[in-house]
Design an enzyme around this catalytic site. Structure first.
Site, PDB file in Angstrom:
ATOM      1  N   ASP A  25       0.856  -1.196   0.000  1.00  0.00           N
ATOM      2  CA  ASP A  25       0.000   0.000   0.000  1.00  0.00           C
ATOM      3  C   ASP A  25       0.884   1.237   0.000  1.00  0.00           C
ATOM      4  O   ASP A  25       1.654   1.459   0.937  1.00  0.00           O
ATOM      5  CB  ASP A  25      -0.901  -0.028   1.242  1.00  0.00           C
ATOM      6  CG  ASP A  25      -1.887   1.133   1.283  1.00  0.00           C
ATOM      7  OD1 ASP A  25      -1.926   1.913   0.318  1.00  0.00           O
ATOM      8  OD2 ASP A  25      -2.599   1.255   2.294  1.00  0.00           O
ATOM      9  N   ASP A  74      -3.121   2.663  -5.995  1.00  0.00           N
ATOM     10  CA  ASP A  74      -1.957   2.755  -5.112  1.00  0.00           C
ATOM     11  C   ASP A  74      -1.738   1.518  -4.241  1.00  0.00           C
ATOM     12  O   ASP A  74      -1.025   1.599  -3.236  1.00  0.00           O
ATOM     13  CB  ASP A  74      -2.066   4.001  -4.223  1.00  0.00           C
ATOM     14  CG  ASP A  74      -3.277   3.971  -3.301  1.00  0.00           C
ATOM     15  OD1 ASP A  74      -4.126   3.076  -3.479  1.00  0.00           O
ATOM     16  OD2 ASP A  74      -3.358   4.833  -2.406  1.00  0.00           O
ATOM     17  N   GLU A  75      -2.301   0.377  -4.611  1.00  0.00           N
ATOM     18  CA  GLU A  75      -2.042  -0.817  -3.819  1.00  0.00           C
ATOM     19  C   GLU A  75      -2.245  -2.082  -4.643  1.00  0.00           C
ATOM     20  O   GLU A  75      -3.012  -2.101  -5.610  1.00  0.00           O
ATOM     21  CB  GLU A  75      -2.897  -0.850  -2.559  1.00  0.00           C
ATOM     22  CG  GLU A  75      -4.380  -0.918  -2.806  1.00  0.00           C
ATOM     23  CD  GLU A  75      -5.184  -0.947  -1.503  1.00  0.00           C
ATOM     24  OE1 GLU A  75      -4.635  -0.598  -0.443  1.00  0.00           O
ATOM     25  OE2 GLU A  75      -6.365  -1.334  -1.558  1.00  0.00           O
TER      26      GLU A  75
END
Length: 418
Positions: free
Chosen positions: A14, A110-111
Site C-alpha cells: 500500500d 496505489d495498492e
C-alpha cells in the site's frame, strides 16, 4: 518470524500518501512542509485528496473540506490533482512489483496484492522480502509504502493498515484475537459507514463482537454480505489472487465510490459519462477497441449487479457512454440508493462484427451512427488535452453539474488482465 512450509504468503503493498508523494517528487518545494493534493474549493470537489505527514500532524485528513483544513493549517501548500501523472506512476509501481512475484493483483491505483509463496529462496523470509520491496521502492521510485503480510488477501489488507508510514505488519491467524478483534468494526475492510451504523445499533462495535455474533443473524440483516463479514472477522478469505499481466489487458474499467448515496438517475448518468470518457482515453492509449460495454452498480447495502451489451467495435467516449446509459436506464431502481458506479470496455480480441441494431437512436431502427464525425471530435479533444491538460476540454454536460467528483479519493481504475 518464519513461514510454515506449505503456508500461503500474501503481501498487500500500500503506497503511503500516494498522490501527494507523487507531487513531492516533481515539486521539491513541498518536501518538509505541510502540503496536500486538493480539489477546487469553489465546488463540491473542495476536499483533501491526500495530505503528507507534515500536514497530518495538524490533523489534516483525506476527504476533509478545504475550509476545515485551512483552519487547522493556514500555511499548508495545496496542489491540484493530476490523475494522468498518478496513473503513469502507478504503472511504474506495478511493473516494479512484478519483479518480485509472477502473481500481482492490483487492487487500486496505489495498492496491490502479491503472492509471495515459495519465493523464500530468492528474496529470503517474508519479512526480509518486505523490507527489500520497501527499501528498493523508496530508492528507485522515491515512493513510500506499507506492507501487510498474511495467508490470505483480507488479512494482508488489514495488516497493511496497522503500521504507517513505512510499516511492515505480519498478521497470522493465531494473532487475530489480539491484533484484529479489538479494532472498531468500521475499520474492517469492506465495511462502510452505513453498515457500521447498522452494526452499532445491533450492539456490534468491534471486529471481535462481529466474530462472536451468530452468522445467521448477520445473514438475515445483510444477506450474503453478512456471511462475508463474519468470515472475514474470523480471518477466513477464500478469494484467490487474479494475476495481472501487463501486456494482456482483457478489460479497461473505471469505477467511483460516490461521496453520497445516489437515487437520481440523471446524476448517475453524468457520473457514467465522466467514467466512460476516462475509459475511452485509456483504451486509445493502449490501442484497444472493444465490442462489449459493461456497467457495475453497487448499492448502499453492498449488493451489486453487472450488466453488459455488445456494440460495434469502438474506443470512442460517446459510443461507450451511450451503451452504458442504455444499460443504466434499463436496470435503474430509484428505491435502492447507489454507492458505486462503474463502466468497462472489453472483448478486444473478437473479430470485427457487422453493423448491429443501433443503440444510438430511440426509434429502434438500424441507423449507422456517424463514426467519422465522432472520431474527428474525439481526436480534437485528445489533441487539446495532450497539449494543455485533461481539464481544458470536456463534454458540456460535465461542466454544468457537480454530481461527479473527478478528484474523489475512492476512485478505482482497473485494467483487467488474463
Amino acid at each position: 518470524m518464519v513461514a510454515m512450509q506449505g503456508e500461503k504468503i500474501i503481501f498487500l503493498v500500500d503506497m503511503n500518501a500516494f498522490f501527494i508523494t507523487c507531487e513531492m517528487l516533481r515539486h521539491r518545494e513541498l518536501v518538509g512542509k505541510p502540503a496536500a493534493v486538493a480539489g477546487n474549493p469553489k465546488t463540491r470537489t473542495g476536499i483533501i485528496l491526500a495530505a503528507n505527514y507534515e500536514a497530518r500532524a495538524f490533523g489534516i485528513k483525506t476527504a476533509m473540506t478545504l475550509n476545515e483544513a485551512r483552519k487547522r493549517c493556514p500555511k499548508m501548500l495545496l496542489v491540484p490533482p493530476d490523475h494522468a501523472y498518478y496513473e503513469k506512476t502507478s504503472e511504474k509501481v506495478m511493473e516494479f512489483l512484478a519483479g518480485f512475484s509472477p502473481i500481482v493483483e492490483q487492487n487500486s491505483i496505489d495498492e496491490a496484492w502479491l503472492d509471495m509463496t515459495g519465493t523464500q529462496g530468492i528474496f529470503g523470509s517474508p519479512l526480509e522480502a518486505a523490507e527489500k520491496i520497501m527499501n528498493d521502492l523508496r530508492e528507485t521510485l522515491g515512493l513510500w509504502c506499507s506492507i501487510g503480510i498474511s495467508e490470505n488477501k483480507f488479512l494482508a489488507k488489514m495488516a497493511s493498515d496497522m503500521k504507517k508510514p513505512l510499516g511492515i505488519t505480519w498478521l497470522k491467524k493465531t494473532d487475530i484475537e489480539k491484533m484484529l478483534w479489538p479494532l472498531p468494526v468500521g475499520a474492517m475492510y469492506g465495511i462502510g459507514r452505513k453498515s457500521t451504523e447498522t452494526l452499532t445499533r445491533m450492539g456490534i462495535r468491534s471486529i471481535g463482537d462481529l466474530a462472536l455474533t451468530d452468522s445467521g443473524k448477520l445473514q438475515k440483516k445483510f444477506g450474503k454480505a453478512g456471511l462475508a463479514m463474519h468470515m472475514h472477522s474470523m480471518g477466513i478469505d477464500n478469494d484467490s489472487l487474479v494475476p495481472s499481466v501487463l501486456d494482456d489487458i482483457k478489460s479497461i474499467g473505471k469505477s467511483v465510490t460516490l461521496p453520497q448515496d445516489l437515487n437520481d438517475l440523471a446524476k448517475a448518468k453524468v457520473v457514467l459519462m465522466k467514467l466512460a470518457d476516462e475509459v475511452s482515453t485509456r483504451a486509445r492509449k493502449r490501442k484497444k477497441k472493444g465490442h462489449t460495454v459493461q456497467i457495475t452498480i453497487k448499492y448502499s447495502d453492498f449488493t451489486s449487479i453487472t450488466r453488459q451489451c455488445s456494440i460495434p467495435e469502438t474506443d470512442l467516449s460517446k459510443r461507450i457512454y451511450l451503451a452504458g446509459i442504455r444499460l443504466l436506464e434499463k436496470n435503474w431502481d430509484a428505491k435502492k440508493p447507489v454507492r458505486l458506479v462503474g463502466i468497462s470496455l472489453t472483448d478486444f480480441d473478437s473479430p470485427a462484427r457487422g453493423m448491429q441494431l443501433s443503440i444510438f437512436n430511440l426509434g429502434g431502427e438500424e441507423c449507422p451512427p456517424s463514426e467519422e464525425k465522432d472520431e474527428k471530435i474525439q481526436k480534437a479533444m485528445d489533441t487539446i488535452r495532450e497539449k494543455f491538460g485533461n481539464d481544458k476540454v470536456s463534454w458540456g454536460t460535465l461542466l454544468k453539474t457537480d454530481a461527479y467528483h473527478p478528484e474523489n479519493p475512492k476512485e478505482k481504475e482497473e485494467d483487467f488482465k488474463k
